[in-house]
Scaffold this motif. Sequence first.
Motif, PDB file in Angstrom:
ATOM      1  N   LEU A 251       0.815  -1.215   0.000  1.00  0.00           N
ATOM      2  CA  LEU A 251       0.000   0.000   0.000  1.00  0.00           C
ATOM      3  C   LEU A 251       0.848   1.264   0.000  1.00  0.00           C
ATOM      4  O   LEU A 251       0.313   2.374   0.055  1.00  0.00           O
ATOM      5  CB  LEU A 251      -0.916   0.017   1.229  1.00  0.00           C
ATOM      6  N   GLY A 252       2.178   1.091  -0.065  1.00  0.00           N
ATOM      7  CA  GLY A 252       3.065   2.241  -0.094  1.00  0.00           C
ATOM      8  C   GLY A 252       3.169   2.959   1.231  1.00  0.00           C
ATOM      9  O   GLY A 252       3.440   4.169   1.277  1.00  0.00           O
ATOM     10  N   ALA A 253       2.978   2.248   2.338  1.00  0.00           N
ATOM     11  CA  ALA A 253       2.943   2.883   3.656  1.00  0.00           C
ATOM     12  C   ALA A 253       4.326   3.375   4.078  1.00  0.00           C
ATOM     13  O   ALA A 253       5.360   2.796   3.715  1.00  0.00           O
ATOM     14  CB  ALA A 253       2.409   1.903   4.691  1.00  0.00           C
ATOM     15  N   ARG A 254       4.309   4.451   4.857  1.00  0.00           N
ATOM     16  CA  ARG A 254       5.502   4.945   5.536  1.00  0.00           C
ATOM     17  C   ARG A 254       5.523   4.400   6.959  1.00  0.00           C
ATOM     18  O   ARG A 254       4.467   4.101   7.530  1.00  0.00           O
ATOM     19  CB  ARG A 254       5.510   6.480   5.614  1.00  0.00           C
ATOM     20  N   TYR A 255       6.721   4.326   7.530  1.00  0.00           N
ATOM     21  CA  TYR A 255       6.879   3.885   8.904  1.00  0.00           C
ATOM     22  C   TYR A 255       7.568   5.012   9.672  1.00  0.00           C
ATOM     23  O   TYR A 255       8.718   5.358   9.374  1.00  0.00           O
ATOM     24  CB  TYR A 255       7.693   2.597   8.962  1.00  0.00           C
ATOM     25  N   VAL A 256       6.846   5.595  10.633  1.00  0.00           N
ATOM     26  CA  VAL A 256       7.312   6.816  11.287  1.00  0.00           C
ATOM     27  C   VAL A 256       7.314   6.625  12.802  1.00  0.00           C
ATOM     28  O   VAL A 256       6.293   6.221  13.385  1.00  0.00           O
ATOM     29  CB  VAL A 256       6.415   8.011  10.921  1.00  0.00           C
ATOM     30  N   ALA A 257       8.431   6.930  13.433  1.00  0.00           N
ATOM     31  CA  ALA A 257       8.527   6.897  14.896  1.00  0.00           C
ATOM     32  C   ALA A 257       8.301   8.306  15.430  1.00  0.00           C
ATOM     33  O   ALA A 257       8.837   9.283  14.900  1.00  0.00           O
ATOM     34  CB  ALA A 257       9.892   6.385  15.318  1.00  0.00           C
ATOM     35  N   VAL A 258       7.487   8.401  16.500  1.00  0.00           N
ATOM     36  CA  VAL A 258       7.243   9.680  17.167  1.00  0.00           C
ATOM     37  C   VAL A 258       8.093   9.716  18.434  1.00  0.00           C
ATOM     38  O   VAL A 258       7.904   8.911  19.342  1.00  0.00           O
ATOM     39  CB  VAL A 258       5.750   9.852  17.522  1.00  0.00           C
ATOM     40  N   ARG A 259       9.030  10.668  18.458  1.00  0.00           N
ATOM     41  CA  ARG A 259       9.936  10.761  19.596  1.00  0.00           C
ATOM     42  C   ARG A 259       9.478  11.866  20.551  1.00  0.00           C
ATOM     43  O   ARG A 259       8.898  12.860  20.131  1.00  0.00           O
ATOM     44  CB  ARG A 259      11.353  11.089  19.111  1.00  0.00           C
ATOM     45  N   PRO A 260       9.767  11.713  21.842  1.00  0.00           N
ATOM     46  CA  PRO A 260       9.487  12.817  22.777  1.00  0.00           C
ATOM     47  C   PRO A 260      10.415  13.989  22.488  1.00  0.00           C
ATOM     48  O   PRO A 260      11.513  13.811  21.939  1.00  0.00           O
ATOM     49  CB  PRO A 260       9.765  12.193  24.140  1.00  0.00           C
ATOM     50  N   LYS A 261       9.997  15.178  22.862  1.00  0.00           N
ATOM     51  CA  LYS A 261      10.809  16.355  22.550  1.00  0.00           C
ATOM     52  C   LYS A 261      12.074  16.443  23.404  1.00  0.00           C
ATOM     53  O   LYS A 261      12.943  17.287  23.149  1.00  0.00           O
ATOM     54  CB  LYS A 261       9.977  17.622  22.701  1.00  0.00           C
ATOM     55  N   THR A 262      12.192  15.557  24.375  1.00  0.00           N
ATOM     56  CA  THR A 262      13.389  15.523  25.217  1.00  0.00           C
ATOM     57  C   THR A 262      14.464  14.597  24.641  1.00  0.00           C
ATOM     58  O   THR A 262      15.523  14.425  25.256  1.00  0.00           O
ATOM     59  CB  THR A 262      13.019  15.027  26.619  1.00  0.00           C
ATOM     60  N   ALA A 263      14.178  13.976  23.469  1.00  0.00           N
ATOM     61  CA  ALA A 263      15.108  12.994  22.906  1.00  0.00           C
ATOM     62  C   ALA A 263      15.691  13.493  21.587  1.00  0.00           C
ATOM     63  O   ALA A 263      15.196  14.450  20.983  1.00  0.00           O
ATOM     64  CB  ALA A 263      14.395  11.664  22.700  1.00  0.00           C
ATOM     65  N   TYR A 264      16.738  12.824  21.135  1.00  0.00           N
ATOM     66  CA  TYR A 264      17.305  13.079  19.826  1.00  0.00           C
ATOM     67  C   TYR A 264      16.560  12.253  18.780  1.00  0.00           C
ATOM     68  O   TYR A 264      16.150  11.113  19.044  1.00  0.00           O
ATOM     69  CB  TYR A 264      18.779  12.684  19.772  1.00  0.00           C
ATOM     70  N   THR A 265      16.398  12.784  17.580  1.00  0.00           N
ATOM     71  CA  THR A 265      15.946  11.949  16.471  1.00  0.00           C
ATOM     72  C   THR A 265      17.126  11.125  15.982  1.00  0.00           C
ATOM     73  O   THR A 265      18.286  11.529  16.111  1.00  0.00           O
ATOM     74  CB  THR A 265      15.383  12.792  15.314  1.00  0.00           C
ATOM     75  N   GLN A 266      16.806   9.965  15.410  1.00  0.00           N
ATOM     76  CA  GLN A 266      17.855   9.028  15.009  1.00  0.00           C
ATOM     77  C   GLN A 266      17.850   8.717  13.521  1.00  0.00           C
ATOM     78  O   GLN A 266      18.711   7.989  13.039  1.00  0.00           O
ATOM     79  CB  GLN A 266      17.686   7.729  15.806  1.00  0.00           C
ATOM     80  N   GLY A 267      16.854   9.257  12.795  1.00  0.00           N
ATOM     81  CA  GLY A 267      16.786   8.988  11.367  1.00  0.00           C
ATOM     82  C   GLY A 267      15.775   9.898  10.700  1.00  0.00           C
ATOM     83  O   GLY A 267      15.046  10.649  11.380  1.00  0.00           O
ATOM     84  N   PRO A 268      15.673   9.854   9.381  1.00  0.00           N
ATOM     85  CA  PRO A 268      14.791  10.786   8.654  1.00  0.00           C
ATOM     86  C   PRO A 268      13.306  10.525   8.863  1.00  0.00           C
ATOM     87  O   PRO A 268      12.508  11.453   8.801  1.00  0.00           O
ATOM     88  CB  PRO A 268      15.186  10.580   7.188  1.00  0.00           C
ATOM     89  N   ASP A 269      12.926   9.272   9.106  1.00  0.00           N
ATOM     90  CA  ASP A 269      11.502   8.944   9.273  1.00  0.00           C
ATOM     91  C   ASP A 269      11.103   9.011  10.743  1.00  0.00           C
ATOM     92  O   ASP A 269      10.603   8.046  11.328  1.00  0.00           O
ATOM     93  CB  ASP A 269      11.199   7.564   8.694  1.00  0.00           C
ATOM     94  N   GLU A 270      11.321  10.159  11.338  1.00  0.00           N
ATOM     95  CA  GLU A 270      10.976  10.366  12.732  1.00  0.00           C
ATOM     96  C   GLU A 270      10.360  11.744  12.893  1.00  0.00           C
ATOM     97  O   GLU A 270      10.698  12.692  12.184  1.00  0.00           O
ATOM     98  CB  GLU A 270      12.209  10.242  13.634  1.00  0.00           C
ATOM     99  N   LEU A 271       9.436  11.852  13.840  1.00  0.00           N
ATOM    100  CA  LEU A 271       8.807  13.124  14.186  1.00  0.00           C
ATOM    101  C   LEU A 271       8.988  13.365  15.678  1.00  0.00           C
ATOM    102  O   LEU A 271       9.172  12.423  16.451  1.00  0.00           O
ATOM    103  CB  LEU A 271       7.322  13.101  13.844  1.00  0.00           C
ATOM    104  N   VAL A 272       8.889  14.627  16.054  1.00  0.00           N
ATOM    105  CA  VAL A 272       9.034  14.999  17.455  1.00  0.00           C
ATOM    106  C   VAL A 272       7.701  15.537  17.961  1.00  0.00           C
ATOM    107  O   VAL A 272       7.104  16.418  17.338  1.00  0.00           O
ATOM    108  CB  VAL A 272      10.137  16.062  17.636  1.00  0.00           C
ATOM    109  N   ASP A 273       7.239  15.000  19.077  1.00  0.00           N
ATOM    110  CA  ASP A 273       5.943  15.371  19.656  1.00  0.00           C
ATOM    111  C   ASP A 273       6.097  16.667  20.462  1.00  0.00           C
ATOM    112  O   ASP A 273       6.095  16.664  21.694  1.00  0.00           O
ATOM    113  CB  ASP A 273       5.442  14.221  20.538  1.00  0.00           C
TER     114      ASP A 273
END
Length: 519
Positions: free
Chosen positions: A455-477
């Motif tokens: 279905l062409g889905a993306r896989y996205v991790a939502v990180r807390p704003k107190t953490a570092y992102t670790q890759g391009p497919d991540e968002l910060v809450d």
Amino acid sequence: MTESYDADVAIIGYGPTGVIAALTLARYGVSAVALERDRDIYPRARAVTVNDWTMRIFQDLGIDERIEKKIDPQRALRWVTYDGTEIMRVEHPPSTLGRKPRFYNIYQPTMETELRAAALEYGDRITVHYGAEVTGIDQHDDGVTVTSTDTATGETRTVRARYAIGADGGSSTTRDEVGCRLLGDTNDVTWVVIDCRVKRWWPDRDFLTFWSDKERPVVDIALSAGNHRWEIPLKPDESPADYPTSAEVWPLLQALGVTEEDVEIHQHAFYRHHTRMADTWRRGRVFLAGDAAHLMPPWAGAGMQTGMRDAHNLCWKLARVIKGELSESWLETYEAERRPNAAFYTGLAVQLGRVIKQELSEQEQAAMNAVPQDTVTPFEPPLIAPPVLEGGWIRGPLGDASIVGRMVPQPITGDAIGRMVRLDDLLGDGFVLLGGDVDPSTLLTAEEKAGWDALGARYVAVRPKTAYTQGPDELVDLDEVLLPWLRRYGARAVALRPDRFVAASDVGGLAVPALAMPA
């Protein structure tokens, strides 16, 4: 599109439902031709409001900011008696769906003008024939032929498309042509709608006020662009013939304390309330949407909005089916998802109408105002609560304690390169699996991931704003909304549809729901 089609989809009727259908199809890359009987926008204000769900649809279509400039925030709703007793009030807390207000007041002709202007920007992808009265609809194995007559010249035109949508209102020609029946009732009370231009401000004008009375209940509402409306029922011994001009209408307003110093009457019209729904919303390659499929009383302010939601639901699916990204079986989910929602708002409108007409017993009124206790989902009155799917393309348990079927909140989020915008602007326009501080793909079996990959889905991790992102497919809450929302329902990950409803969660299993395999 091949040469055998004039467009991918023919849209019969180009009011708000038809325009949203055209915009959604064009937004997702397929063409539409609309056939509209009237040459100009209907000059009278019919619908009076849009809410945050509808604005989120506008956001998906890229038109929310331009529409917001044409409408006004709504303060709150109240039901009061003529002696000043307040029966009920619905406040508007901040929206969770990406807008500051929950509700806006509109002036429909102005908003429709802006919607049509947005459609013009798609060029040849949206073609509109005005003054085209549809006279025939013929279905074939691979398409639909719609015949229309020009109301000025009598010239006949045929349009061939893969599918057709009847968005041509309560007296729908499409519905009759394909053999659908409109079931339900029409109230025998005639109402006069009085639209006015505001000449000065008066106290609490920005409330949407329902004056509750057994004999003469009144709707009193501020519209946008300096307009105001009153809706008043005629008594049994009155008829529209008693009100041929504004001069005869003025005593109705004066009885409410409204004077010529307050407003200038712009126009007035008469209508009756309908509670009706088509027996089916689809015949072959032809679909019904909006008033062609359902008619409801105005008390919930949901008639026009329900039609626009129909169009968006149907057309994001229809576009993907036409492009070969989804199987045609997806189109079976349209009515399965939209009929329960239309029935919900119809029932809510009927119940709110009973409030304004003082038809509820004290026990019924108390039950309506009661706040459920010990719920997982924070209670909000049904009129303003975020939408929930009751069926269709979802899997897993439903109900208060389940995240499935709910619309994901839309806070301000950040991405890995520092942008800070609303969630939808970072998710893209497809299917997304969203994980709470976890890569959601790691929670899937190989078979489950293959289904979502198809279905062409993306896989996205939502990180807390107190953490570092670790890759391009991540968002910060950034607003600290998404992670608590997931925890409330005990979910580590959810699968989101393009319309931002939760299709599945790890609580009930993240396998792709039924009817999801591409063609």
